[in-house]
Design a protein around this motif. Structure first.
Motif, PDB file in Angstrom:
ATOM      1  N   VAL A   5     -55.375  13.842 -37.775  1.00 44.58           N
ATOM      2  CA  VAL A   5     -55.866  15.220 -37.729  1.00 44.58           C
ATOM      3  C   VAL A   5     -56.710  15.304 -36.469  1.00 44.58           C
ATOM      4  CG1 VAL A   5     -57.163  17.027 -38.883  1.00 44.58           C
ATOM      5  CG2 VAL A   5     -55.893  15.342 -40.243  1.00 44.58           C
ATOM      6  N   ALA A   6     -56.255  16.077 -35.476  1.00 43.69           N
ATOM      7  CA  ALA A   6     -56.844  16.012 -34.135  1.00 43.69           C
ATOM      8  C   ALA A   6     -57.326  17.384 -33.674  1.00 43.69           C
ATOM      9  CB  ALA A   6     -55.816  15.464 -33.149  1.00 43.69           C
ATOM     10  N   TYR A   7     -58.325  17.336 -32.779  1.00 42.54           N
ATOM     11  CA  TYR A   7     -58.827  18.549 -32.139  1.00 42.54           C
ATOM     12  C   TYR A   7     -58.884  18.282 -30.628  1.00 42.54           C
ATOM     13  CZ  TYR A   7     -61.310  22.970 -31.864  1.00 42.54           C
ATOM     14  OH  TYR A   7     -61.656  24.271 -31.612  1.00 42.54           O
ATOM     15  N   PRO A   8     -58.176  19.117 -29.804  1.00 40.74           N
ATOM     16  CA  PRO A   8     -58.151  18.858 -28.360  1.00 40.74           C
ATOM     17  C   PRO A   8     -59.493  19.200 -27.708  1.00 40.74           C
ATOM     18  CG  PRO A   8     -56.952  20.870 -28.890  1.00 40.74           C
ATOM     19  CD  PRO A   8     -57.317  20.244 -30.194  1.00 40.74           C
ATOM     20  N   VAL A   9     -59.855  18.381 -26.726  1.00 44.31           N
ATOM     21  CA  VAL A   9     -61.109  18.613 -26.015  1.00 44.31           C
ATOM     22  C   VAL A   9     -60.902  18.845 -24.520  1.00 44.31           C
ATOM     23  CG1 VAL A   9     -62.554  17.388 -27.656  1.00 44.31           C
ATOM     24  CG2 VAL A   9     -61.475  16.118 -25.800  1.00 44.31           C
ATOM     25  N   GLY A  10     -59.623  18.990 -24.075  1.00 41.45           N
ATOM     26  CA  GLY A  10     -59.396  19.362 -22.692  1.00 41.45           C
ATOM     27  C   GLY A  10     -58.417  18.463 -21.965  1.00 41.45           C
ATOM     28  N   THR A  11     -58.103  18.881 -20.715  1.00 37.13           N
ATOM     29  CA  THR A  11     -57.225  18.137 -19.822  1.00 37.13           C
ATOM     30  C   THR A  11     -58.009  17.834 -18.548  1.00 37.13           C
ATOM     31  OG1 THR A  11     -55.300  19.285 -20.725  1.00 37.13           O
ATOM     32  CG2 THR A  11     -55.002  18.140 -18.639  1.00 37.13           C
ATOM     33  N   THR A  22     -53.563  -0.134 -22.291  1.00 41.00           N
ATOM     34  CA  THR A  22     -52.400   0.679 -21.901  1.00 41.00           C
ATOM     35  C   THR A  22     -52.665   1.319 -20.552  1.00 41.00           C
ATOM     36  OG1 THR A  22     -51.887   1.172 -24.212  1.00 41.00           O
ATOM     37  CG2 THR A  22     -50.939   2.617 -22.538  1.00 41.00           C
ATOM     38  N   LYS A  23     -51.704   1.218 -19.626  1.00 37.85           N
ATOM     39  CA  LYS A  23     -51.864   1.820 -18.312  1.00 37.85           C
ATOM     40  C   LYS A  23     -51.589   3.316 -18.394  1.00 37.85           C
ATOM     41  CE  LYS A  23     -50.264   1.716 -13.534  1.00 37.85           C
ATOM     42  NZ  LYS A  23     -49.341   1.114 -12.552  1.00 37.85           N
ATOM     43  N   LEU A  24     -52.547   4.113 -17.893  1.00 39.44           N
ATOM     44  CA  LEU A  24     -52.403   5.566 -17.827  1.00 39.44           C
ATOM     45  C   LEU A  24     -52.534   5.977 -16.375  1.00 39.44           C
ATOM     46  CD1 LEU A  24     -54.633   6.615 -20.889  1.00 39.44           C
ATOM     47  CD2 LEU A  24     -52.164   6.239 -20.844  1.00 39.44           C
ATOM     48  N   GLY A  25     -51.422   5.990 -15.654  1.00 39.00           N
ATOM     49  CA  GLY A  25     -51.474   6.258 -14.223  1.00 39.00           C
ATOM     50  C   GLY A  25     -51.145   7.671 -13.828  1.00 39.00           C
ATOM     51  N   ALA A  26     -50.961   8.592 -14.790  1.00 43.04           N
ATOM     52  CA  ALA A  26     -50.602   9.964 -14.467  1.00 43.04           C
ATOM     53  C   ALA A  26     -51.760  10.690 -13.814  1.00 43.04           C
ATOM     54  CB  ALA A  26     -50.168  10.695 -15.737  1.00 43.04           C
ATOM     55  N   ASP A  27     -51.439  11.760 -13.053  1.00 46.38           N
ATOM     56  CA  ASP A  27     -52.464  12.540 -12.365  1.00 46.38           C
ATOM     57  C   ASP A  27     -53.343  13.316 -13.339  1.00 46.38           C
ATOM     58  OD1 ASP A  27     -51.456  11.634  -9.977  1.00 46.38           O
ATOM     59  OD2 ASP A  27     -50.164  13.384  -9.670  1.00 46.38           O
ATOM     60  N   ARG A  28     -52.777  13.709 -14.491  1.00 45.37           N
ATOM     61  CA  ARG A  28     -53.534  14.493 -15.462  1.00 45.37           C
ATOM     62  C   ARG A  28     -53.454  13.819 -16.827  1.00 45.37           C
ATOM     63  NH1 ARG A  28     -56.848  18.657 -14.355  1.00 45.37           N
ATOM     64  NH2 ARG A  28     -55.964  20.029 -15.953  1.00 45.37           N
ATOM     65  N   LEU A  29     -54.626  13.788 -17.500  1.00 42.36           N
ATOM     66  CA  LEU A  29     -54.706  13.212 -18.836  1.00 42.36           C
ATOM     67  C   LEU A  29     -55.316  14.248 -19.778  1.00 42.36           C
ATOM     68  CD1 LEU A  29     -56.164   9.650 -18.086  1.00 42.36           C
ATOM     69  CD2 LEU A  29     -53.758  10.304 -18.307  1.00 42.36           C
ATOM     70  N   SER A  30     -54.726  14.380 -20.978  1.00 40.36           N
ATOM     71  CA  SER A  30     -55.326  15.239 -22.002  1.00 40.36           C
ATOM     72  C   SER A  30     -56.043  14.354 -23.009  1.00 40.36           C
ATOM     73  CB  SER A  30     -54.268  16.090 -22.698  1.00 40.36           C
ATOM     74  OG  SER A  30     -53.336  15.277 -23.369  1.00 40.36           O
ATOM     75  N   ALA A  31     -57.065  14.923 -23.637  1.00 40.83           N
ATOM     76  CA  ALA A  31     -57.870  14.159 -24.594  1.00 40.83           C
ATOM     77  C   ALA A  31     -58.008  14.937 -25.882  1.00 40.83           C
ATOM     78  CB  ALA A  31     -59.241  13.858 -24.005  1.00 40.83           C
ATOM     79  N   ARG A  32     -58.052  14.201 -26.984  1.00 34.60           N
ATOM     80  CA  ARG A  32     -58.309  14.826 -28.275  1.00 34.60           C
ATOM     81  C   ARG A  32     -59.075  13.836 -29.144  1.00 34.60           C
ATOM     82  NH1 ARG A  32     -52.515  15.212 -31.491  1.00 34.60           N
ATOM     83  NH2 ARG A  32     -52.384  13.016 -32.114  1.00 34.60           N
ATOM     84  N   LEU A  33     -59.952  14.391 -29.981  1.00 38.57           N
ATOM     85  CA  LEU A  33     -60.656  13.610 -30.984  1.00 38.57           C
ATOM     86  C   LEU A  33     -59.899  13.744 -32.298  1.00 38.57           C
ATOM     87  CD1 LEU A  33     -64.272  14.648 -30.014  1.00 38.57           C
ATOM     88  CD2 LEU A  33     -63.316  12.335 -29.844  1.00 38.57           C
ATOM     89  N   GLN A  34     -59.741  12.652 -33.026  1.00 38.52           N
ATOM     90  CA  GLN A  34     -58.905  12.713 -34.221  1.00 38.52           C
ATOM     91  C   GLN A  34     -59.388  11.731 -35.270  1.00 38.52           C
ATOM     92  OE1 GLN A  34     -55.119  11.631 -32.461  1.00 38.52           O
ATOM     93  NE2 GLN A  34     -55.346   9.477 -33.040  1.00 38.52           N
ATOM     94  N   THR A  35     -58.999  12.046 -36.505  1.00 37.98           N
ATOM     95  CA  THR A  35     -59.141  11.077 -37.596  1.00 37.98           C
ATOM     96  C   THR A  35     -57.762  10.527 -37.916  1.00 37.98           C
ATOM     97  OG1 THR A  35     -58.912  12.832 -39.263  1.00 37.98           O
ATOM     98  CG2 THR A  35     -61.145  12.218 -38.604  1.00 37.98           C
ATOM     99  N   LEU A  36     -57.687   9.245 -38.195  1.00 41.79           N
ATOM    100  CA  LEU A  36     -56.447   8.606 -38.648  1.00 41.79           C
ATOM    101  C   LEU A  36     -56.678   8.129 -40.075  1.00 41.79           C
ATOM    102  CD1 LEU A  36     -53.629   7.344 -38.336  1.00 41.79           C
ATOM    103  CD2 LEU A  36     -54.747   5.315 -37.373  1.00 41.79           C
ATOM    104  N   THR A  37     -55.928   8.719 -40.998  1.00 39.55           N
ATOM    105  CA  THR A  37     -56.083   8.402 -42.420  1.00 39.55           C
ATOM    106  C   THR A  37     -54.896   7.584 -42.900  1.00 39.55           C
ATOM    107  OG1 THR A  37     -57.364  10.394 -42.851  1.00 39.55           O
ATOM    108  CG2 THR A  37     -56.281   9.367 -44.734  1.00 39.55           C
ATOM    109  N   GLU A  38     -55.187   6.487 -43.583  1.00 46.56           N
ATOM    110  CA  GLU A  38     -54.164   5.719 -44.285  1.00 46.56           C
ATOM    111  C   GLU A  38     -54.453   5.845 -45.771  1.00 46.56           C
ATOM    112  OE1 GLU A  38     -53.281   1.760 -42.405  1.00 46.56           O
ATOM    113  OE2 GLU A  38     -55.082   2.303 -41.257  1.00 46.56           O
TER     114      GLU A  38
END
Length: 640
Positions: free
Chosen positions: A516-522, A535-551
């Motif tokens: 369950v995620a909420y975006p916080v911007g690009t 993990t390599k993240l070499g793209a020019d733009r990255l998006s971010a989100r805060l989330q809960t992961l429930t099992e």
């Protein structure tokens, strides 16, 4: 006890002595009847109550023939029909030929049944090879429920009473397509009840109508109306001829084929040609469906060319005590005759009136099993196997259970529901500055008080037994929050109403992972060598989100209502038994080819991540999954 007697007969042209196919043969004002086959022959079962009735034989363009039934049993009855051409007569046609068709349509409630009727009928279909030999042949005895003809939107129902088949396709054939149309041409071919396009006032502007040479049927003069697309019109699906009684304007029959545009718009788009021929017969002052003849040719991308042939013949009409068959008894439009396990048997139709197969078809059916037995014997001799079991009893056996067995166990579904969320909401602020990197993330967001999130899901099931299935579900959240998840488990289903439309009780148990995620911007990423959580993240733009992961473990209870043999309406309620819930920051690449984009997830708390809610440092998010999960959906069985 007096039993039904069988009348054998043959209908010939009086002048040429050639057999006449498709002649209508009836007794008791056509309440019981059959049609002649390609050899002009017919067999009619006469119950004791009708053995004093009169026999009638009629065909468009011939004088009708009437006589008393001969003593039964007896030798084959020979009947000769004389040609009876008829001019149009002194009928005043004040408008266009279209006016004749419009008047016939307006008189359907007067000429055709105004209340429900029940037809007993014989059905046959086959797929023939390029030289006319059947690759399969399926026959059935049907009960067809017909609503009154003032209800063109209700096709009625069909009940399959008896069925047999012979399947002569090679056992090792890689591609086996069941083109089987099923028994529903008794509905689809009834152009009067369905108001087919060429007699539908909404489509008159698409058709041109012209009057052809007149003819007669059963002593009645008829209009022969040719129809086809108007010049320059591409919306007309059909082209052919209508036969309309001059006195009553009743539709007596039609023959037509689909145009190129009609084939493209038809349900089976692979067809290269399709032709139909339909006839009606009088009984008790109304015109009832008598015969439907249907032929389709197609060359599909895989497999041999298909030459489908189907025909329906009414053998009895009942206008009293008509009861619509119950759900369990009536056939579904996806039922396929080829799945029957009843082998072809020459004595199967004893005591029933059916349509005789022509001599060429009977010979083809006889020759192909003989050839199969000869091939089997030849193979056994070459391999030295014992051939003692090869003989007349070695007939083709049903192969349906082994064919596409895996696919037959699959089913799919889609659902919409609510995923439970609760919390206080608040102002989010997150900062992420990984050491030794030029990337810096500073994002803020305002989260409203969370409530249940809209969830859509897609369900895949593999049937293990009649009641138990393995289940994989993928889920997406929509609205203020987004997220993805999946479930893996088993589902148990039991019919609570045997003998009626099935209502299933459902119970399931699954393991679930859901974000369950909420975006916080690009954000811009100046560091093409950035690594996050390995993990390599070499793209020019990255998006971010805060989330809960429930099992969690998810037990469910629900109900399923069968709409057809293939579609089921389902409703489920589940209760999430949480195993653990983690807060996370997820970064996703936003540029580059989407299949090569990477994502990285950081579990919170983390030394490089500063998370604040309402300006207070924290490692938890202001929303949490709750327990109750609800969904409603539609389930589809690939093969019922």
């Amino acid at each position: 006890m007096v039993r039904a007697q069988v009348l054998h007969g043959r209908v010939l042209d009086a002048e040429t002595q050639q057999p006449i196919p498709n002649a209508q043969v009836g007794v008791a004002d056509n309440r019981l009847g059959t049609s002649t086959n390609d050899d002009g022959r017919f067999v009619l079962s006469i119950p004791p109550a009708y053995q004093a009735a009169r026999l009638t034989v009629a065909l468009l363009g011939y004088r009708s023939h009437t006589q008393a039934l001969p003593p039964l049993p007896g030798p084959e009855l020979r009947i000769e029909l004389k040609i009876s051409p008829a001019a149009l007569g002194e009928v005043q046609v004040t408008g266009l030929v279209e006016g004749i068709v419009r008047e016939a349509v307006a008189r359907i409630p007067r000429n055709n049944p105004a209340r429900a009727t029940q037809l007993t009928g014989f059905y046959r279909e086959s797929d023939n090879d390029t030289i006319g030999r059947p690759r399969y042949l399926v026959e059935g005895l049907l009960t067809v429920f017909k609503p009154d003809y003032r209800q063109p939107g209700d096709d009625g129902d069909v009940q399959i009473r008896q069925v047999r088949k012979v399947d002569l396709r090679p056992a090792g054939q890689a591609v086996r397509i069941d083109w089987a149309g099923g028994p529903f041409i008794a509905q689809f071919g009834d152009f009067v009840h369905r108001r087919a396009q060429f007699i539908n006032p909404r489509h008159f502007r698409d058709y041109a109508y012209r009057l052809g040479p007149g003819s007669s049927y059963a002593g009645r003069a008829v209009y022969v109306v040719a129809f086809g697309p108007r010049k320059g019109n591409s919306r007309a699906d059909c082209e052919g001829q209508l036969y309309i009684d001059q006195a009553s304007y009743a539709f007596l029959g039609a023959e037509w084929h689909y145009t190129a545009g009609g084939l493209r718009r038809a349900r089976h788009s692979g067809a290269s040609s399709r032709q139909l021929r339909v006839a009606y017969q009088p009984y008790a002052g109304r015109w009832h469906l008598k015969t439907v003849w249907w032929q389709t040719q197609a060359r599909l991308p895989i497999g041999p060319p298909l030459n489908y042939f189907g025909e329906f013949l009414t053998t009895a009409i009942d206008t009293a005590q008509v009861a619509r068959p119950g759900y369990v008894e009536r056939a579904q439009t996806h039922d396929v005759f080829l799945r029957t396990t009843v082998a072809y048997d020459s004595a199967f139709w004893a005591g029933q009136t059916t349509l005789l197969p022509p001599a060429a078809l009977r010979q083809a059916l006889l020759d192909q099993p003989r050839q199969q037995r000869a091939d089997s014997l030849f193979r056994r001799r070459r391999t030295g196997a014992d051939s003692s079991t090869v003989g007349p009893a070695a007939r083709p056996t049903p192969r349906e259970s082994g064919r596409l067995g895996f696919l037959g166990r699959l089913s799919f579904g889609a659902a919409v529901g609510l995923f439970p969320l609760a919390g206080a909401g608040g102002e989010l602020a997150v900062r992420y500055t990984p050491a030794g990197s030029g990337f810096a993330l500073r994002g803020t967001a305002a989260v409203a008080t969370p409530g249940p999130a809209l969830a859509t899901s897609f369900d895949y099931q593999f049937v293990l037994t009649k009641t138990l299935a393995l289940r994989l579900v993928t889920t997406w959240l929509h609205g203020q929050f987004e997220g993805e998840g999946w479930q893996l488990g088993a589902n148990y289903q039991r019919n609570l109403r045997p003998g009626h439309r099935p209502l299933y009780g459902r119970a399931g148990l699954a393991y679930i992972r859901q974000t369950v995620a909420y975006p916080v911007g690009t954000f811009d990423n100046p560091d093409d060598a950035l690594r996050v959580a390995g993990t390599k993240l070499g793209a020019d733009r990255l998006s971010a989100r805060l989330q809960t992961l429930t099992e969690a473990v998810l037990p469910t209870l629900g109900l399923g209502l069968e709409l057809t043999h293939q579609f089921e309406l389902v409703a489920d309620a589940g209760y999430l038994l949480h195993l653990r819930t983690r807060a996370q920051l997820q970064l996703d690449e936003e540029s580059g080819f989407f299949l090569t984009r990477s994502s990285a997830t950081i579990n919170l708390p983390n030394a490089d991540v500063d998370l604040r809610v309402n300006n207070q440092p924290t490692a938890t998010l202001p929303w949490q999954p709750q327990h109750w999960l609800l969904s409603v959906g539609l389930h589809y069985r690939l093969r019922p």
